[in-house]
Design an enzyme around this catalytic site. Sequence first.
Site, short mmCIF file in Angstrom:
data_model
loop_
_atom_site.label_atom_id
_atom_site.label_comp_id
_atom_site.label_asym_id
_atom_site.label_seq_id
_atom_site.Cartn_x
_atom_site.Cartn_y
_atom_site.Cartn_z
N TYR A 146 0.96 -1.43 -0.09
CA TYR A 146 0.16 -0.16 0.06
C TYR A 146 1.01 1.45 -0.24
CZ TYR A 146 -4.41 -2.74 1.41
OH TYR A 146 -5.40 -3.88 0.95
N LYS A 196 2.99 -15.65 4.32
CA LYS A 196 3.37 -15.90 3.10
C LYS A 196 4.90 -16.67 2.57
CE LYS A 196 1.41 -18.05 -0.62
NZ LYS A 196 0.10 -19.31 -0.59
N ASP A 228 -3.93 -18.22 3.33
CA ASP A 228 -4.40 -18.55 2.80
C ASP A 228 -5.14 -19.45 4.16
OD1 ASP A 228 -2.27 -20.22 2.91
OD2 ASP A 228 -2.71 -20.46 0.34
N ASP A 252 -6.30 -5.69 5.95
CA ASP A 252 -6.80 -5.28 5.15
C ASP A 252 -7.68 -6.67 4.81
OD1 ASP A 252 -8.45 -3.46 4.20
OD2 ASP A 252 -7.35 -3.79 2.28
N ASP A 256 -11.24 -7.67 7.17
CA ASP A 256 -13.05 -8.05 6.51
C ASP A 256 -13.77 -8.99 7.23
OD1 ASP A 256 -12.19 -5.03 6.05
OD2 ASP A 256 -13.67 -5.50 4.40
C1 IPM Z 1 -9.06 -0.16 5.95
C2 IPM Z 1 -9.74 -0.21 4.35
C3 IPM Z 1 -8.57 0.94 4.12
C4 IPM Z 1 -7.15 0.36 3.81
C5 IPM Z 1 -9.13 1.66 2.63
C6 IPM Z 1 -10.04 2.70 3.20
C7 IPM Z 1 -7.42 2.08 1.62
O1 IPM Z 1 -10.42 -0.94 3.72
O2 IPM Z 1 -8.50 0.63 7.04
O3 IPM Z 1 -9.56 -1.44 6.10
O4 IPM Z 1 -7.25 -0.37 2.33
O5 IPM Z 1 -6.93 0.33 4.69
MG MG Z 2 -9.94 -3.25 4.60
#
Ligand code: IPM
Ligand code: MG
Length: 368
Positions: A146, A196, A228, A252, A256
Amino acid sequence: MKHYKIAVLAGDGIGPEITKEALKVLKVIEERNDVTFELMPASFGACAYFETGNAFPQATIDICDQADAILKGPIGLSHEEAKKIPIDQQPERGALLPMRRRYNTYANFRPVFLPKSLAHFSPLKPEIIGEGIDLIIVRELVGGLYFGEKEMGINDKGLRYVRETLEYDEEQIRRIMHEAFKLASKRRKLLHNIHKSNVLKSSVLWNEVMEEVAVEYPDVQVVNFLVDAAATALCLKPTQFDVMVMENMFGDILSDQGGGILGSLGLMPSACIGPDKAYYEPSHGSAPDIAGKNIANPYSMIGSVAMMLENSFDMMAEAKNVWEAMQGVFADGYSTADLSKPGSGVTMIGTEQFGDKVVEKLREMPKA
Ligand code: IPM
Ligand code: MG
């Protein structure tokens, strides 16, 4: 009397409405304690871009620089709307990543928590949830893909190409490892190192440094897990995890998934900690499709306040009360729309009602 300055960046989409509920909670904390919070609102994200032509304008930078802590709502636009903004000013690239870089908030803590009593929110079967899900993802937040150099262009064959670099130095890895080991020492003394290394050299260095740091924490048991496989294990047996540490992109994605196994990303607050400054934000996006409808779940934003109380203001007892107040509202049989379907036996409440109920509960709690 303690006095803290808080930069409040409500953000885009559902940001303003969930921030409003979080501020209600802060107000009650003020009433109950010898503390005052000076709120400094500032615009950040797509809203800032449309107002000023800059997603992280100088006025907002100045406010954040002065603040003792930053409370930040989600930012971002729908896929279609985002196309109206130049790529580099789109809120994620133009505001969020620059903020992380500016304050060097390398340590990102994302609790994935669901008590047994709320197991019905999760898509997982009760027998998988057992006594409840209680793990924390420690995500490195300012390195890796990133933040690496990026290049787009036309190559020698006349084809469009892109190159992004994944870079870490040992110091970046060491400091996040110390955070993870320290946290693991305070919890179940179990650390899952997610990597990984069968493919990525970055993971080879990551693991080497992890082993060097591990020597300083002999009480912590380390379990190495390929990323994974970790994704599968999070679904099949999330209770095996306690603290999980990983690089930026893995964190990230898996965080989620953490929201997924709880039943909603709306249950995912986070703390982003740097050497001198910390900011607190939901892990999820700005959900423009449900903005302004009073249906967003403010848990992640109120939870971010709880994490701010813990990490920036050393108000552990009140932070715990905030968590308990939120759990209590759910335990009383209420739910926001993201977590339950109508007819599932719970009483559906809106964003504001959830905030009001948390405030009510908090007021009933004994003071520290
Ligand atoms: C998070 C979000 C961010 C990231 C985005 C909005 C850039 O998805 O904080 O997890 O990828 O870090
Ligand atoms: Mg995110």
